[in-house]
Design an enzyme around this catalytic site. Sequence first.
Site, PDB file in Angstrom:
ATOM      1  N   ASP A  31      21.217   3.241   3.248  1.00 20.42           N
ATOM      2  CA  ASP A  31      21.922   3.702   4.447  1.00 20.42           C
ATOM      3  C   ASP A  31      23.422   3.539   4.251  1.00 20.42           C
ATOM      4  O   ASP A  31      23.874   2.997   3.240  1.00 20.42           O
ATOM      5  CB  ASP A  31      21.451   2.949   5.700  1.00 20.42           C
ATOM      6  CG  ASP A  31      21.508   3.813   6.953  1.00 20.42           C
ATOM      7  OD1 ASP A  31      22.594   4.361   7.240  1.00 20.42           O
ATOM      8  OD2 ASP A  31      20.481   3.942   7.652  1.00 20.42           O
ATOM      9  N   ASN A  32      24.157   4.020   5.225  1.00 20.63           N
ATOM     10  CA  ASN A  32      25.604   3.825   5.289  1.00 20.63           C
ATOM     11  C   ASN A  32      25.873   2.973   6.521  1.00 20.63           C
ATOM     12  O   ASN A  32      25.742   3.449   7.644  1.00 20.63           O
ATOM     13  CB  ASN A  32      26.296   5.191   5.397  1.00 20.63           C
ATOM     14  CG  ASN A  32      27.782   5.078   5.666  1.00 20.63           C
ATOM     15  OD1 ASN A  32      28.358   3.990   5.587  1.00 20.63           O
ATOM     16  ND2 ASN A  32      28.405   6.196   5.994  1.00 20.63           N
ATOM     17  N   ALA A  77      20.791  11.389   7.146  1.00 23.69           N
ATOM     18  CA  ALA A  77      21.502  12.641   7.418  1.00 23.69           C
ATOM     19  C   ALA A  77      22.550  12.395   8.481  1.00 23.69           C
ATOM     20  O   ALA A  77      22.519  11.378   9.173  1.00 23.69           O
ATOM     21  CB  ALA A  77      20.525  13.721   7.902  1.00 23.69           C
ATOM     22  N   TYR A 139      24.467  21.631  12.303  1.00 20.96           N
ATOM     23  CA  TYR A 139      23.422  20.657  11.965  1.00 20.96           C
ATOM     24  C   TYR A 139      22.096  21.386  11.735  1.00 20.96           C
ATOM     25  O   TYR A 139      21.427  21.184  10.712  1.00 20.96           O
ATOM     26  CB  TYR A 139      23.268  19.620  13.083  1.00 20.96           C
ATOM     27  CG  TYR A 139      21.990  18.820  12.976  1.00 20.96           C
ATOM     28  CD1 TYR A 139      21.838  17.845  11.999  1.00 20.96           C
ATOM     29  CD2 TYR A 139      20.913  19.061  13.836  1.00 20.96           C
ATOM     30  CE1 TYR A 139      20.658  17.127  11.874  1.00 20.96           C
ATOM     31  CE2 TYR A 139      19.730  18.344  13.722  1.00 20.96           C
ATOM     32  CZ  TYR A 139      19.611  17.384  12.745  1.00 20.96           C
ATOM     33  OH  TYR A 139      18.439  16.673  12.620  1.00 20.96           O
ATOM     34  N   LYS A 183      23.281   5.114  18.479  1.00 21.74           N
ATOM     35  CA  LYS A 183      23.529   6.551  18.329  1.00 21.74           C
ATOM     36  C   LYS A 183      24.559   7.125  19.298  1.00 21.74           C
ATOM     37  O   LYS A 183      24.934   8.294  19.182  1.00 21.74           O
ATOM     38  CB  LYS A 183      22.209   7.322  18.470  1.00 21.74           C
ATOM     39  CG  LYS A 183      21.239   7.066  17.328  1.00 21.74           C
ATOM     40  CD  LYS A 183      19.954   7.852  17.471  1.00 21.74           C
ATOM     41  CE  LYS A 183      20.159   9.337  17.310  1.00 21.74           C
ATOM     42  NZ  LYS A 183      18.875  10.065  17.283  1.00 21.74           N
ATOM     43  N   SER A 185      26.358   9.091  21.967  1.00 25.84           N
ATOM     44  CA  SER A 185      26.019  10.286  22.749  1.00 25.84           C
ATOM     45  C   SER A 185      24.778  10.995  22.222  1.00 25.84           C
ATOM     46  O   SER A 185      24.153  11.774  22.946  1.00 25.84           O
ATOM     47  CB  SER A 185      27.199  11.265  22.760  1.00 25.84           C
ATOM     48  OG  SER A 185      27.467  11.743  21.457  1.00 25.84           O
ATOM     49  N   GLY A 208      20.709  22.122  36.475  1.00 28.35           N
ATOM     50  CA  GLY A 208      19.741  23.027  35.860  1.00 28.35           C
ATOM     51  C   GLY A 208      18.678  22.330  35.046  1.00 28.35           C
ATOM     52  O   GLY A 208      17.815  22.978  34.441  1.00 28.35           O
ATOM     53  N   ARG A 214      11.857  20.395  27.145  1.00 24.91           N
ATOM     54  CA  ARG A 214      11.861  20.063  25.719  1.00 24.91           C
ATOM     55  C   ARG A 214      10.543  19.399  25.346  1.00 24.91           C
ATOM     56  O   ARG A 214       9.845  18.836  26.189  1.00 24.91           O
ATOM     57  CB  ARG A 214      13.010  19.098  25.405  1.00 24.91           C
ATOM     58  CG  ARG A 214      14.411  19.638  25.636  1.00 24.91           C
ATOM     59  CD  ARG A 214      14.872  20.525  24.500  1.00 24.91           C
ATOM     60  NE  ARG A 214      16.282  20.879  24.607  1.00 24.91           N
ATOM     61  CZ  ARG A 214      17.283  20.187  24.113  1.00 24.91           C
ATOM     62  NH1 ARG A 214      17.051  19.040  23.484  1.00 24.91           N
ATOM     63  NH2 ARG A 214      18.526  20.618  24.223  1.00 24.91           N
TER      64      ARG A 214
END
Length: 313
Positions: A31-32, A77, A139, A183, A185, A208, A214
Amino acid sequence: MIIVTGGAGMIGSNIVKALNEIGINDILVVDNLKNGRKFKNLVDLDITDYMDRDDFLTQIMAGDNFGPIEAVFHEGACSATTEWDGKYMMLNNYEYSKELLHYCLEREIPFLYASSAATYGETTVFKEEREYEGALNVYGYSKQQFDNYVRRLWQDAEEHGETLSQITGFRYFNVYGPREQHKGSMASVAFHLNNQILAGENPKLFAGSEQFKRDFIYVGDVCKVNLWFMQNGVSGIFNCGTGNAESFEEVAKAVIKHHGKGEIETIPFPEHLKGAYQEFTQADLTKLRAAGCDVEFKTVAEGVAEYMAIVNG
């Protein structure tokens, strides 16, 4: 040994946890940690070693030997859908992925990687086929392009009568659950709504949101899918969602139910997201089920309830 890139991130660290739970501790996490807050995702996990992403890539490109590797889970990523630096995104998500993929192919190491439902864009059909793909942000494009690169490798191998070692891509839909606190936002709606209620505020949704649906998938179920494919050695690009679309309102209701307080407030839809926002996603699980993967997925009500119980102690 098993290698997990992005192993300090949300999905990566949960995969490490799932491996620990079946008795696997010989794990190299890559990881970073420039965002040092991610270390918290590793504190309670058992791993053999940690390596910085840049050092790892240098060794991969040099063809260094890491000893026997049982599998690579490539979760590392830049996952910010709001990041528009295409040069940075393609280097991180496309070029680095190709390097690691070829390292694994040359050594016949199973390569399981993170794709994304962001590859689909505005379609209402979410099948793992080229005609339904059209990313709305860079992305999503970086993930779409890597999927297409993998497809070309399969096509070339087939034309030459060759068989490649395992390559499995997972198109993650809206993943939520523990170990996402770093993480910002990009954390899930459930995470943000929970924090708002803890701060004494009402949970806030974009105007809305009752129309926005989702496919929300609990991170524990994502890990079950990853481990199933590791254990069964099936190649392909597969949707990793529940197959059901639920509204953001349902997420808010589940968070409110846990706390026993709060009323939904609406806030204006952000200008910077207009035209680059998926209003509807719902995984088609036909291909996943045809592969034999029989993982059962939690509903929003079930998954959010488990998540809230974990993060709120």
